[in-house]
Design a protein around this motif. Structure first.
Motif, short mmCIF file in Angstrom:
data_model
loop_
_atom_site.label_atom_id
_atom_site.label_comp_id
_atom_site.label_asym_id
_atom_site.label_seq_id
_atom_site.Cartn_x
_atom_site.Cartn_y
_atom_site.Cartn_z
N ASN A 1 0.84 -1.21 0.00
CA ASN A 1 0.00 0.00 0.00
C ASN A 1 0.86 1.25 0.00
O ASN A 1 0.62 2.20 -0.75
N ILE A 2 1.89 1.24 0.87
CA ILE A 2 2.66 2.47 1.06
C ILE A 2 3.59 2.72 -0.13
O ILE A 2 3.70 3.86 -0.60
N VAL A 3 4.19 1.64 -0.66
CA VAL A 3 5.05 1.83 -1.83
C VAL A 3 4.19 2.24 -3.04
O VAL A 3 4.54 3.14 -3.81
N ASN B 1 1.42 3.89 -2.98
CA ASN B 1 1.08 5.31 -2.81
C ASN B 1 2.23 6.19 -3.26
O ASN B 1 2.03 7.20 -3.93
N GLY B 2 3.47 5.81 -2.83
CA GLY B 2 4.65 6.59 -3.21
C GLY B 2 4.71 6.75 -4.72
O GLY B 2 4.99 7.85 -5.24
N ILE B 3 4.45 5.67 -5.44
CA ILE B 3 4.50 5.72 -6.91
C ILE B 3 3.33 6.53 -7.46
O ILE B 3 3.49 7.41 -8.31
N LYS B 4 2.14 6.22 -6.89
CA LYS B 4 0.91 6.86 -7.39
C LYS B 4 0.97 8.39 -7.26
O LYS B 4 0.50 9.12 -8.11
N TYR B 5 1.54 8.86 -6.15
CA TYR B 5 1.55 10.31 -5.91
C TYR B 5 2.88 10.96 -6.30
O TYR B 5 3.22 12.02 -5.80
N SER B 6 3.63 10.27 -7.20
CA SER B 6 4.86 10.87 -7.74
C SER B 6 4.60 11.33 -9.17
O SER B 6 3.72 10.81 -9.84
N HIS B 7 5.42 12.27 -9.62
CA HIS B 7 5.30 12.71 -11.01
C HIS B 7 6.15 11.78 -11.87
O HIS B 7 7.09 11.14 -11.36
N TYR C 1 13.51 -1.85 17.49
CA TYR C 1 12.57 -1.83 16.37
C TYR C 1 13.26 -2.04 15.03
O TYR C 1 14.42 -1.70 14.84
N ALA C 2 12.47 -2.59 14.09
CA ALA C 2 12.90 -2.61 12.69
C ALA C 2 12.14 -1.48 12.03
O ALA C 2 10.97 -1.25 12.33
N LYS C 3 12.84 -0.74 11.16
CA LYS C 3 12.15 0.37 10.52
C LYS C 3 12.24 0.24 9.00
O LYS C 3 13.26 -0.22 8.48
N ILE C 4 11.16 0.64 8.34
CA ILE C 4 11.18 0.67 6.87
C ILE C 4 10.82 2.10 6.47
O ILE C 4 9.76 2.62 6.88
N ASP C 5 11.69 2.74 5.72
CA ASP C 5 11.40 4.09 5.21
C ASP C 5 10.98 4.00 3.76
O ASP C 5 11.67 3.36 2.96
N VAL C 6 9.88 4.65 3.43
CA VAL C 6 9.47 4.74 2.02
C VAL C 6 9.42 6.23 1.70
O VAL C 6 8.58 6.96 2.22
N ARG C 7 10.37 6.66 0.87
CA ARG C 7 10.50 8.10 0.61
C ARG C 7 10.16 8.38 -0.85
O ARG C 7 10.59 7.62 -1.73
N ASP C 8 9.36 9.41 -1.09
CA ASP C 8 9.11 9.78 -2.50
C ASP C 8 9.30 11.28 -2.67
O ASP C 8 9.34 12.03 -1.69
N ASP C 9 9.48 11.70 -3.94
CA ASP C 9 9.62 13.14 -4.17
C ASP C 9 8.41 13.64 -4.96
O ASP C 9 8.54 14.45 -5.87
#
Ligand code: ADP
Length: 298
Positions: A200-202, A204-210, A225-233
């Motif tokens: 879902n989160i990845v 969204n990152g693609i969907k809301y990127s240009h 904790y284990a952390k996962i960062d999903v960053r988009d521009d």
């Protein structure tokens, strides 16, 4: 004797009358609470018990009662809003199905036209079916009717797997999907649900990127904790919207309703993270991009 004959009945009578009025005054708030309780129904939750200035047990009882009515009102409002949202959500695909079928039935058509119509109808049926599946999942989550299938999960495998699946979607949109730092952490969790959350989160990152944008995913260990960062521009999220994006059916850009998904993706993702005793945090700058951080206990 005469004094006693007169004074005793008189004082008994006075005591009864004064006692009656005092008891009545003291118990007035109880009666107010009773009357308020009788009047309260789902459509009348504005009723409040007004016992101003009382600092005793009855005053506190009234305060507790008022707070309870406030909470009930909130819940009813949320349920109402939810029913309205569900109806709107299902109404659009149904209107399209009805409209297209009516137009097709107006005259005899070629086989190809019927095939096109059925394909388009199938899309709308799929859409409704997805919404209903998501709603079912969330309702079951609300009533704690879902059991997690806990097993050992490798975070690196999970992230790589999701990124591989999403690569096609990213390519189609001309977005670069990058796998960054990838520390292998093993944790106990429901692999299918964790996968769904990350998808879902990845997505969204693609969907809301240009087009030409970049989405990067990294996973690492941070204390317990284990952390996962999903960053988009991509387009980013405004300060007013960020508070609500995890709410059911909330979409920041209401006008792009149909292009974005059902508005349930983040609610489901957050539920999955919380069911694993973790959470999801987001930071974002409009027009600059967003970063979603999933935090899961190891
Ligand atoms: P949807 O199916 O509409 O994407 P979600 O629950 O996944 O629903 O997301 C809710 C809303 O949050 C989206 O409609 C969008 O406005 C906003 N949003 C989510 N992720 C991002 C992102 N990476 N960048 C910008 N906006 C986002």
């Amino acid at each position: 004797l005469l004094i006693m004959i007169i004074s005793i009945p008189t004082s008994v009578c006075v005591t009864i009358v004064v006692g009656y009025f005092m008891a009545k005054k003291a118990l007035k708030p109880v009666d107010q609470i009773r009357r308020a309780a009788v009047k309260i129904s789902s459509s009348n939750l504005d009723e409040k018990i007004d016992i101003t200035g009382r600092r005793d047990e009855l005053g506190r009882l009234a305060e507790t009662f008022n707070a309870m009515i406030g909470r009930l009102k909130d819940s009813f409002q949320r349920i109402n809003q939810f029913s309205i949202d569900v109806s709107h959500e299902l109404k659009t695909p149904l209107t399209i199905l009805k409209g297209e079928t009516e137009v097709a039935l107006r005259k005899e058509r070629e086989k190809r036209d019927y095939q096109m119509l059925l394909m388009s109808n199938l899309e709308e049926i799929d859409r409704m079916s997805c919404i209903i599946d998501d709603l079912l999942l969330l309702s079951k989550a609300d009533t704690k009717d879902i059991k997690l299938n806990i097993e050992e999960v490798s975070l690196r495998d999970l992230v790589m797997d999701v990124c591989m699946d999403m690569k096609v979607v990213a390519d189609r949109k001309d977005v670069e999907l990058q796998v960054g730092e990838m520390e292998d952490v093993r944790l106990k969790g429901d692999e299918l649900k964790l996968r769904r959350m990350l998808l879902n989160i990845v997505e969204n990152g693609i969907k809301y990127s240009h087009a030409g944008g970049k989405v990067s995913v990294s996973s690492y260990k941070n204390g317990e904790y284990a952390k996962i960062d999903v960053r988009d521009d991509g387009i980013g999220i405004s300060e007013e919207d960020i508070k609500y994006i995890f709410d059911r059916f909330y979409r920041a850009d209401r006008s792009r309703k149909r292009e974005s998904g059902s508005g349930l993706g983040l609610s489901i993702s957050r539920w999955i993270a919380e069911a694993h005793k973790g959470n999801i945090e987001v930071t974002s700058q409009p027009a600059q991009g967003s970063m979603f951080t999933i935090k899961l206990p190891i």
